[in-house]
Design an enzyme around this catalytic site. Sequence first.
Site, PDB file in Angstrom:
ATOM      1  N   LYS A  13      13.803 -99.760  51.378  1.00 22.30           N
ATOM      2  CA  LYS A  13      12.530 -99.028  51.346  1.00 22.30           C
ATOM      3  C   LYS A  13      12.738 -97.521  51.265  1.00 22.30           C
ATOM      4  O   LYS A  13      12.060 -96.849  50.501  1.00 22.30           O
ATOM      5  CB  LYS A  13      11.685 -99.346  52.586  1.00 22.30           C
ATOM      6  CG  LYS A  13      11.124-100.739  52.632  1.00 22.30           C
ATOM      7  CD  LYS A  13      10.194-100.945  53.800  1.00 22.30           C
ATOM      8  CE  LYS A  13      10.801-100.615  55.141  1.00 22.30           C
ATOM      9  NZ  LYS A  13      11.941-101.429  55.533  1.00 22.30           N
ATOM     10  N   ARG A  88       2.085-101.231  60.811  1.00 22.51           N
ATOM     11  CA  ARG A  88       2.883-102.401  61.184  1.00 22.51           C
ATOM     12  C   ARG A  88       2.065-103.460  61.896  1.00 22.51           C
ATOM     13  O   ARG A  88       2.554-104.558  62.103  1.00 22.51           O
ATOM     14  CB  ARG A  88       4.046-101.985  62.087  1.00 22.51           C
ATOM     15  CG  ARG A  88       5.108-101.216  61.364  1.00 22.51           C
ATOM     16  CD  ARG A  88       6.253-100.897  62.270  1.00 22.51           C
ATOM     17  NE  ARG A  88       7.165 -99.985  61.601  1.00 22.51           N
ATOM     18  CZ  ARG A  88       8.450-100.197  61.469  1.00 22.51           C
ATOM     19  NH1 ARG A  88       8.994-101.260  61.974  1.00 22.51           N
ATOM     20  NH2 ARG A  88       9.205 -99.322  60.844  1.00 22.51           N
ATOM     21  N   ARG A 127      26.335-102.519  56.122  1.00 21.56           N
ATOM     22  CA  ARG A 127      25.903-101.162  56.449  1.00 21.56           C
ATOM     23  C   ARG A 127      26.297-100.795  57.882  1.00 21.56           C
ATOM     24  O   ARG A 127      26.742 -99.678  58.141  1.00 21.56           O
ATOM     25  CB  ARG A 127      24.382-101.035  56.258  1.00 21.56           C
ATOM     26  CG  ARG A 127      23.888 -99.618  56.449  1.00 21.56           C
ATOM     27  CD  ARG A 127      22.521 -99.414  55.846  1.00 21.56           C
ATOM     28  NE  ARG A 127      21.478-100.040  56.636  1.00 21.56           N
ATOM     29  CZ  ARG A 127      20.185-100.076  56.285  1.00 21.56           C
ATOM     30  NH1 ARG A 127      19.794 -99.529  55.156  1.00 21.56           N
ATOM     31  NH2 ARG A 127      19.301-100.639  57.051  1.00 21.56           N
ATOM     32  N   ARG A 133      27.909 -98.856  63.303  1.00 19.41           N
ATOM     33  CA  ARG A 133      26.832 -99.266  64.212  1.00 19.41           C
ATOM     34  C   ARG A 133      27.224-100.560  64.917  1.00 19.41           C
ATOM     35  O   ARG A 133      26.864-101.657  64.498  1.00 19.41           O
ATOM     36  CB  ARG A 133      25.530 -99.496  63.436  1.00 19.41           C
ATOM     37  CG  ARG A 133      24.963 -98.263  62.787  1.00 19.41           C
ATOM     38  CD  ARG A 133      23.663 -98.631  62.111  1.00 19.41           C
ATOM     39  NE  ARG A 133      23.068 -97.518  61.418  1.00 19.41           N
ATOM     40  CZ  ARG A 133      21.898 -97.578  60.801  1.00 19.41           C
ATOM     41  NH1 ARG A 133      21.202 -98.696  60.806  1.00 19.41           N
ATOM     42  NH2 ARG A 133      21.409 -96.524  60.192  1.00 19.41           N
ATOM     43  N   ARG A 144      15.610-108.698  64.364  1.00 17.77           N
ATOM     44  CA  ARG A 144      14.771-107.682  63.723  1.00 17.77           C
ATOM     45  C   ARG A 144      14.044-108.258  62.519  1.00 17.77           C
ATOM     46  O   ARG A 144      12.865-107.951  62.277  1.00 17.77           O
ATOM     47  CB  ARG A 144      15.632-106.477  63.295  1.00 17.77           C
ATOM     48  CG  ARG A 144      16.015-105.588  64.460  1.00 17.77           C
ATOM     49  CD  ARG A 144      17.001-104.493  64.086  1.00 17.77           C
ATOM     50  NE  ARG A 144      16.663-103.753  62.896  1.00 17.77           N
ATOM     51  CZ  ARG A 144      17.566-103.194  62.086  1.00 17.77           C
ATOM     52  NH1 ARG A 144      18.849-103.285  62.332  1.00 17.77           N
ATOM     53  NH2 ARG A 144      17.173-102.522  61.034  1.00 17.77           N
TER      54      ARG A 144
END
Length: 195
Positions: A13, A88, A127, A133, A144
């Site tokens: 996005k 959202r 990623r 991360r 998520r």
Amino acid sequence: MRLLLMGPPGAGKGTQAANIALRFGIPAISTGDIFRANVADETPLGVAARRYMDAGEYVPDEITNAMVADRIVRDDCRDGFLLDGYPRTQRQVAELDGILSLAGSRLDAVVLLEADTEELVQRLLRRAEEQGRADDTEHVIRRRLEVYAAETAPLAAHYTERGLLDAVDGLGAVDEVAERILRALAERSKAASRA
């Protein structure tokens, strides 16, 4: 052009928002950027939001709504904007409709980037590894994506009923996805001009 860009985590996005905004000469506005700017500038809304963020809690709708309302009435949004990450919830949809109605405008389109869950999981794991991360484990990523699906499905249905939703395949090269989005928006524009 007043647009919303929706899609699951990892669907690209942010990248697509920047491309679309550049193409139409409108600002790309992400709620994450709005939060960070308000917190950094220590605005009253930023101070209020920081209390929740520091406690690891969601920022309440009324604070988020106020930040978005403040942002989209600025001069650079006069000719349009692209919202990424908002709304959202159904309550935020109603709030956005109210904000736009007061300004005498409305949404032109909602673009939903669709992507296969397994592909997104692999993309987000890559990623996470590239960006160090450690918290982005497969379990966290899948959770998520589940939360996104539960929250977003009703919004997608709502915008479909209103005739605003264009679902676009979000997988593939950045340029390919951008072309799909622009083609969908061009078709919408042609249909609107014929109506």
